[in-house]
Design a protein around this motif. Structure first.
Motif, PDB file in Angstrom:
ATOM      1  N   GLY A  23       0.256   0.651  -1.887  1.00  0.00           N
ATOM      2  CA  GLY A  23      -0.473   1.912  -1.890  1.00  0.00           C
ATOM      3  C   GLY A  23      -0.746   2.360  -0.468  1.00  0.00           C
ATOM      4  N   ARG A  79      -6.073   3.447  -0.773  1.00  0.00           N
ATOM      5  CA  ARG A  79      -5.777   3.781  -2.163  1.00  0.00           C
ATOM      6  C   ARG A  79      -4.892   2.664  -2.714  1.00  0.00           C
ATOM      7  NH1 ARG A  79      -9.159   6.541  -0.815  1.00  0.00           N
ATOM      8  NH2 ARG A  79      -9.431   8.798  -0.953  1.00  0.00           N
ATOM      9  N   GLU A  81      -2.719   0.862  -5.260  1.00  0.00           N
ATOM     10  CA  GLU A  81      -1.921   1.230  -6.426  1.00  0.00           C
ATOM     11  C   GLU A  81      -1.452   0.017  -7.207  1.00  0.00           C
ATOM     12  OE1 GLU A  81       1.152   3.681  -4.897  1.00  0.00           O
ATOM     13  OE2 GLU A  81      -0.202   5.355  -4.478  1.00  0.00           O
ATOM     14  N   ALA A 395       0.180  12.184   1.305  1.00  0.00           N
ATOM     15  CA  ALA A 395      -0.204  11.677  -0.016  1.00  0.00           C
ATOM     16  C   ALA A 395       0.750  12.236  -1.077  1.00  0.00           C
ATOM     17  CB  ALA A 395      -1.638  12.083  -0.323  1.00  0.00           C
TER      18      ALA A 395
END
Length: 761
Positions: A23, A79, A81, A395
């Motif tokens: 991520g 972030r 993931e 992003a």
């Protein structure tokens, strides 16, 4: 030592696991976070960056507690993931370390540029600290990321910060586990880091004198002047050759934003987003009239970099010294000249901005990837992105399912590129219009950089159906199989991809121009899409397009075309008396000399010209923006449109607007109300016939809040479900996503879909 709920008993035998975290986990302080977490839980092992993200080996008795904390409270900019864990043999090692990066190709994600965090802001104004008033202060939780990155993984050696060797103090902070800058790749101070070519005091003095200042920021050069100084703003307009296009403004804080514009709770949240976007708000009168001439909205943004905070600090000090009031707001606009891409290089700034700016301020940290400011507005009671750039890129958009890798190159205006990798679509920053060699080179450079960053080898390249766009030529010359995608289909496919719309849907695509599959000039289209098939259900009744692209710059041409179509061409010379060729053009239109267009953008132009609002445009959509600014209470004109199957004819509306004595404000209200009523009637009739309730809305005309809000409400009242883009621009800035998504859909459906050279593998 403590364990979290669910952790193993620390008295049990130790395990060793390999942990792979994917991520946004590089450039966000993730390795120091893992280090601290492992020490907290008494674990041994190591952590490092590699091409796929962060890799760690962890050994000890409290691994479950470690893993639970890892998922529960990652660093603010991270972030996560995926977290993949597998058991490996213990080695009985002691201690925990951050190891050197393993440089290999992979699929790691890049963090976005972030505004100063609260801790850095506090240090910025702490006279006792070594970062006092240092304009390049940053830590693991804030500062430049994409703008300085040359390659991944995100290590200092792979960024433009590699030019600055750490001083002893910065090296100590970088190596200290308890320090906020532990392994912060952007760490620097006044002793060892980048420097401005002029002090903030000099900049403030110039601004208070009414000067125009070109200042190199995080992603490029901006021009600044006092937004309350009408003479300075007018001078900037003359020098930049920008007669009417609105300027964005920069304010110190939310209190100042409230002086410049109306800030409601939703607007406040948008202004405070980590992207620090320009937000379009209802304006107050504190700024000079020339900042946004004739418009009810103004673009406002909060500081996105330390230098912005320092500017307002220095302005306040300069005002106290002079015994005057400090500027509450600054004009902040990209420093490029008309038609040129964003300036990022010091040499180019001095060459191109001499004579435009009174003071040019550079710094010695190179900008590797130029980024404009992101722009947002409120559409249908929710945030919507108008320009996707700083703080948002890179992003990705989650497409919710895997698929083959695809490259898409956008169109001509507001160009972007898009690469799909797995289930993620990476939409590039705003590149700009491809109307100069510099912009075309920057477009090609963006393709090269993104494919390298992402490690993708596309199966196909998607482009616009128009064969003469520079982006289309790039695709044809790329050596890859090419899939041209019709312009308005791509608009709608972008919404479907972003909002994860499955199944058949109707779509209204409303813009200025798009090449139709029949070779025509489209722009007001109702499409039906089902899987990888589509067809055109309806459109605006064609109106003659005299002069082709010139009509988009000269709305009087559309006004003449309408008068001639109404059989009133003899009025053209009188109505447009400032245009010598108007009468002659009316005769040519009446003789059928020009092809038609179904463009909604040109319909706006015709209305604005007939109402005397705008006959020539100095920037894209000037006429439409002026028309929107005049409307206050849209209402439909009785019998203002004719609906004949799939053709929606607004000639009755235009006839009414062209009558002598029609007030511009009344006309603007009638125009918006009637267009909303006609479009909703067209859509509802076909929705009922086909049994489809989902309606996607796209195209540059959706930047008109009155149109977008009114249309969404009318469709809901008809029992339909309107869906608009949110994180992707409705205008041509989102086209590349739609092109890529459509190409991938065609590949997944198992058809060649007209892709020369493509063979299924």
């Amino acid at each position: 030592m403590h364990t979290l709920p669910g952790a193993r008993d620390t008295r049990r035998a130790a395990r060793r696991v390999q942990v792979r975290i994917g991520g946004v986990v590089q450039g966000v302080g993730f390795r120091p976070f893992i280090y601290g977490l492992a020490r907290q839980h008494g674990l041994s092992g190591y952590v490092l960056n590699d091409g796929d993200g962060v890799l760690a080996e962890i050994e000890g008795a409290s691994l479950d507690g470690f893993l639970a904390a890892l998922r529960a409270a990652p660093p603010p900019l991270a972030r996560i993931e995926r977290v993949d864990v597998r058991d490996i043999p213990p080695d009985g090692g002691k201690g925990f370390e951050i190891r050197e990066t393993i440089h290999r190709p992979g699929h790691t994600r890049m963090a976005t540029d972030a505004p100063p965090c609260p801790s850095c802001l506090q240090e910025l104004f702490d006279p006792a600290g070594r970062f006092y008033l240092y304009p390049f202060i940053s830590c693991t939780q804030c500062g430049p990321r994409l703008t300085i990155t040359r390659a991944l993984p995100f290590d200092r050696a792979n960024t433009t910060m590699s030019a600055f060797s750490l001083c002893p103090d910065c090296r100590r902070d970088y190596q200290a586990p308890g320090n906020r800058r532990f392994h912060a790749e952007t760490i620097a101070c006044a002793s060892c880091g980048p420097r401005l070519s002029a002090s903030t005091d000099q900049i403030a003095s110039a601004l208070c004198d009414g000067a125009i200042v070109a200042l190199k920021g995080v992603g490029g050069f901006h021009l600044y002047c006092d937004a309350g100084n009408e003479a300075a703003v007018r001078r900037l307009r003359v020098r930049k050759n920008r007669p009417a296009k609105p300027f964005a403004t920069l304010v110190a804080d939310l209190a100042a934003a409230g002086l410049v514009a109306i800030v409601d709770p939703l607007s406040r949240r948008m202004l405070e987003r980590p992207e620090r976007p320009i937000v379009l708000l209802a304006r107050r009168t504190i700024v000079a009239p020339s900042v946004a001439p004739g418009l009810r909205q103004i673009g406002v943004m909060l500081p996105s970099a330390p230098i912005h905070h320092l500017l307002f600090h220095a302005l306040a000090q300069e005002a106290r010294r002079r015994g005057t009031s400090a500027p509450a707001c600054l004009v902040a606009t990209s420093a490029n000249r008309a038609g040129m891409p964003l300036i990022t290089d010091n040499g180019a700034a001095h060459a191109q901005l001499a004579g435009l700016a009174d003071l040019i301020v550079t710094h010695d940290r190179d900008i590797e990837n130029g980024l404009d400011d992101s722009v947002m507005t409120v559409i249908d009671r929710a945030p919507a992105c108008l320009r996707r750039a700083r703080g948002i890129v890179p992003a990705p958009i989650d497409l919710a399912e895997d698929g083959p890798p695809v490259l898409a190159v956008g169109a001509y205006l507001k160009a972007t590129i898009c690469i799909i990798r797995g289930r993620e679509a990476f939409l590039s920053q705003h590149i700009g219009d491809l109307d100069s060699p510099q912009a075309i080179r920057r477009h090609a450079d963006a393709i090269r950089r993104m494919t390298a960053f992402l490690g993708v080898v596309p199966l196909v390249v998607a482009c616009d159906l128009h064969p003469d766009y520079p982006s289309s030529r790039y695709a044809q010359e790329s050596g890859m199989p090419v899939l041209p995608v019709q312009h308005h289909l791509a608009h709608l496919a972008a919404v479907a991809a972003e909002r994860i719309v499955r199944g058949p849907y109707l779509g209204l695509a409303l813009d200025g121009h798009g090449h139709g599959h029949d070779g025509g000039n489209w722009g007001g289209e109702l499409l039906h899409v089902d899987g990888s098939t589509w067809h055109r259900l309806g459109h605006l009744a064609p109106v003659p397009l005299p002069g082709g692209d010139r009509a988009a710059r000269e709305p009087w041409r559309m006004g003449v075309a309408v008068l001639a179509t109404l059989g009133r061409g003899d009025e053209a010379g009188r109505r447009f008396h400032t245009v010598p060729q108007a009468a002659r053009l009316a005769g040519l239109v009446a003789g059928g000399a020009f092809p038609g267009t179904s463009s909604m953008g040109r319909l706006f132009d015709a209305a604005a010209a007939l109402l005397g609002i705008c006959v020539r445009q100095s920037h894209e959509a000037e006429a439409a923006m002026a028309l929107e600014a005049l409307a206050t209470a849209p209402r439909g004109l009785v019998n203002g449109y004719r609906l004949n199957g799939g053709t929606l004819d607004f000639l009755p509306l235009l006839a009414a607007l062209s009558q002598p004595g029609m007030d511009a404000r009344t006309g603007a209200d009638l125009f918006h109300g009637t267009v909303i009523a006609g479009l909703s009637a067209l859509t509802a009739s076909h929705a009922a016939r086909l049994g489809v309730r989902t309606v996607l809305l796209a195209g540059g005309c959706l930047a008109n809040r009155l149109l977008a809000d009114g249309l969404a409400g009318a469709l809901r009242n008809a029992g339909l479900n309107p869906i608009m883009p949110r994180s992707v621009p409705a205008n041509d800035g989102g086209l590349s996503l739609g092109q890529a998504a459509w190409a991938r859909l065609c590949l997944k459906d198992g058809t060649r879909a007209g892709i020369p050279g493509y063979e299924r593998t």
